[in-house]
Design an enzyme around this catalytic site. Structure first.
Site, PDB file in Angstrom:
ATOM      1  N   ASP A 372     -82.009  20.263   4.044  1.00  0.00           N
ATOM      2  CA  ASP A 372     -81.315  19.568   5.119  1.00  0.00           C
ATOM      3  C   ASP A 372     -80.506  18.400   4.558  1.00  0.00           C
ATOM      4  OD1 ASP A 372     -81.002  18.192   7.840  1.00  0.00           O
ATOM      5  OD2 ASP A 372     -82.296  19.875   8.374  1.00  0.00           O
ATOM      6  N   HIS A 405     -80.598  13.592  10.460  1.00  0.00           N
ATOM      7  CA  HIS A 405     -81.015  14.927  10.894  1.00  0.00           C
ATOM      8  C   HIS A 405     -82.289  15.386  10.192  1.00  0.00           C
ATOM      9  CE1 HIS A 405     -80.781  19.395  10.990  1.00  0.00           C
ATOM     10  NE2 HIS A 405     -80.286  19.184  12.196  1.00  0.00           N
ATOM     11  N   ASN A 497     -76.041  26.228  18.431  1.00  0.00           N
ATOM     12  CA  ASN A 497     -75.939  25.497  19.698  1.00  0.00           C
ATOM     13  C   ASN A 497     -74.668  25.794  20.484  1.00  0.00           C
ATOM     14  OD1 ASN A 497     -78.292  24.246  18.884  1.00  0.00           O
ATOM     15  ND2 ASN A 497     -77.273  22.399  18.157  1.00  0.00           N
ATOM     16  N   SER A 559     -81.793  22.977  16.091  1.00  0.00           N
ATOM     17  CA  SER A 559     -82.300  22.275  14.907  1.00  0.00           C
ATOM     18  C   SER A 559     -83.659  21.648  15.165  1.00  0.00           C
ATOM     19  CB  SER A 559     -81.336  21.164  14.477  1.00  0.00           C
ATOM     20  OG  SER A 559     -80.286  21.661  13.708  1.00  0.00           O
TER      21      SER A 559
END
Length: 645
Positions: A372, A405, A497, A559
């Site tokens: 990530d 994130h 998304n 996520s």
């Protein structure tokens, strides 16, 4: 910021509801329910909800921090020292003032300063806060300021009633979350950050595509203008490689395994792809960019100097799980004392996580890789949970998160449980291996993502979370996925998304377990991608978790759903370390609570994860005692093609 606020105001003015009602006759949400207009309006309302929830999280945590300060001072610690330490730990606390009851504030002990631009407004609220605290009441002002300069004032009396603490708290996190979710939920086009030379193209045709509206993001991929990825059937000789470099005027060549990335200033990707047609290649493709399902602004933030990963445990062994997975049992009525759990973490009760803890709470030898943006290595709610990781972007051992994130994803998995602080993660003992493959813009190349996956696979990961994606099917990335899969790693990925049925990658690869998102009403999250490659569903709406700089935030997206499933896979492997990755996948399918139409469907996969039931199944099954049907592990879409004869 003005465009964000006006959009939010419009959505709220239209009376948008976050969780649309579905009739009893149509339990499954179809594309007609989530039209482009409805989808955008729902996302705007959801953004507003996430910002409000983040504000609540901040205020709740700040109250806990103030109580801690007052307790320390009452216990006899020097007030100046305590205030200084708290301000160091919480840099968002711009001003702290401790004073005796009815003592003027300017005679109290102070740490920090009031922001000059809002000094007058802050002072008026500080006076109110001091008056309320002296009267024995807790006080919090409304927000004031704008954009990144948003603040509130808090006041709290001591338990003895003889002193109080007041102060000014900086809430730039609200701006960060607003900006974060505008991109995360694809409410604005892909932004050119002037860092990459990026083209937006239709994934199927690679024809240029203008992205002017949020719905244009569906089916859109992005790649470097002047780079290509090439896999030769046979590695070129030094002479051939020199010839290629000369003919395309290459400025750089990178090699990972058998795959090369060529960069040139003189040719664009399409011309480069045509050029390699004369060579004996397995494939040539654009050098695609992969994004988190929470895309961020370029803040020109640099990583901090190399630091330890808050853990002395560097055991990357693939061996059997240690017996000290749990040091004590917990009662059937156990509720974690993490101060944000009861009010904000609807996701853990929804997935039967607390009940699952009665059976297994994880094992330190089942390592979870989070590939990530990195992780905040100093976050107190992740202390001791992190193994030494890797920063692919800077090629060093400091995977410090400069986006937020990865820290949020990691908290869902492994935030410390029952430590009287913040949120509770789903696992207690599993260690997280942070791998930074996305830069400060929230984007990373195929090369960096592939390199991170391979590095994690070579350094002990047994489960891997991939909350990132693109609509382009990259052979290069798929090779890395196969490498990790062949090492028996359970690979979990977010579906995306954009509320589209178009498969996104890596989630749609057959070796990967894809996750869709649901809301607190067990309905499909309006933004969640869907399709016959979905494995299961997990909570993905307004999820509270850790955030950089000792903070907490509520974010929405697939996520956020993916790490729930990653944590579950780790708990399954902690329960039964002999299970293969394919068996872990099947247990998660078999144990899921059916949602939508009966049985498998493209919106929820096999249903909402059930942690307790999954751990029970893991206890019952062994790889030698249980045989699955041939090709059972293939995605539903591939099985349908195989058996429809």
């Amino acid at each position: 910021m003005r465009r964000y606020l006006s959009a939010i105001t419009l959505a709220l003015g239209l009376g948008i509801v976050l969780f649309p009602h579905h009739s009893n006759n149509e339990n499954k949400p179809g594309p007609e329910v989530y039209s482009a207009k409805h989808e955008t309006n729902s996302k705007l309302a959801l953004l507003e909800q996430d910002v409000k929830l983040t504000d609540d999280l901040c205020r709740t945590q700040c109250s806990t921090d103030y109580s801690k300060v007052l307790s320390q001072i009452e216990a006899g610690e020097p007030a100046a020292q305590v205030l200084s330490a708290m301000k160091t730990q919480h840099e968002k606390m711009d001003l702290l003032i401790w004073s005796k009851t009815n003592q003027p504030m300017d005679q109290g002990i102070k740490a920090g300063e009031i922001p000059i631009s809002y000094k007058e407004q802050a002072n008026s609220y500080l006076i109110e806060a001091k008056r309320a605290a002296d009267a024995g009441r807790h006080y919090q002002s409304p927000k004031f300021g704008a954009a990144q300069q948003v603040y509130f004032v808090q006041g709290m009396p001591s338990s003895a009633g003889d002193s109080s603490l007041v102060g000014v708290i900086h809430q730039d996190i609200l701006h960060q979350v607003t900006d974060h979710q505008m991109k995360n939920l694809r409410l604005e086009p892909y932004p050119n950050e002037n860092r990459w030379k990026v083209e937006s193209v239709d994934t199927d045709t690679l024809q240029d595509k203008v992205v002017d509206h949020p719905e244009d993001n569906q089916g859109t991929s992005h790649y470097h203008q002047n780079e290509v990825v090439v896999k030769f059937k046979q590695n070129p000789t030094e002479a051939q490689l020199a010839q290629i470099k000369n003919e395309i005027k290459a400025t750089s060549v990178q090699k990972l395994g058998y795959t090369y990335v060529f960069r040139t200033e003189g040719m664009e990707a399409k011309a480069l792809m045509a050029y390699f047609g004369k060579w004996d290649v397995a494939y040539v493709e654009p050098h695609f960019l992969y994004l988190t399902n929470d895309y961020y602004d370029d803040q020109d933030a640099d990583s901090t100097d190399s630091t330890d990963a808050n853990s002395s445990d560097s055991n990357y062994s693939h061996g059997t799980v240690s017996t000290d997975t749990q040091t004590s049992s917990i009662s059937p009525n156990f509720k974690p004392n993490d101060n944000l759990f009861s009010k904000y973490q609807w996701n853990l009760p929804s997935t039967e996580t607390v009940q699952g803890w009665q059976l297994n709470r994880g094992a330190k030898d089942v390592v979870i890789a989070v590939v990530d943006t990195g992780v905040d290595l100093q976050h107190p709610d992740l202390k001791g949970q992190l193994l030494p990781g890797y920063n692919v972007i800077k090629d060093n051992d400091n995977p410090q998160d400069d986006v937020g994130h990865g820290t949020h994803v990691t908290g869902v998995i492994a935030a410390l449980v029952n430590n009287n602080l913040g949120v509770a993660g789903m696992t207690w003992y599993n260690k997280v291996l942070p791998v930074k493959v996305l830069d400060q813009t929230g984007a990373g190349s195929t090369y960096s993502v592939a390199q991170g996956i391979i590095w994690a696979a070579d350094h002990g990961a047994k489960v891997m979370n991939l909350s990132l994606g693109n609509y382009a099917d990259s052979g290069f990335l798929h090779d890395a996925i196969k490498y990790a899969y062949d090492k028996d790693i359970a690979l979990i990925a977010a579906s995306g998304n954009d509320n589209t049925e178009r498969p996104g990658y890596p989630a749609a690869y057959p070796e990967v377990f894809a996750v869709a998102a649901s809301d607190s009403q067990n309905q499909k999250a309006s933004f969640s991608n869907y399709g016959d490659y979905i494995g299961v569903t997990a909570p993905g709406v307004s999820i509270a978790s850790t955030y950089p700089d000792n903070q907490y935030a509520a974010l929405s997206g697939t996520s956020m759903a993916s790490p729930h499933v990653t944590a579950l896979a780790a708990l399954i492997r902690s329960t039964n370390p002999n299970l293969k990755n394919t068996e872990v996948y099947q247990i998660m399918r078999d144990s899921a609570r059916d949602l939508g139409t009966k049985g498998f469907d493209k919106y929820f996969g096999y249903g909402l994860i059930d942690v307790a039931k999954a751990i029970q199944l893991a206890e019952q099954r062994t790889s030698t005692a249980f045989t699955f049907p041939q090709n059972w592990f293939l995605p539903q879409r591939l099985m349908a093609k195989k058996f429809a004869k």
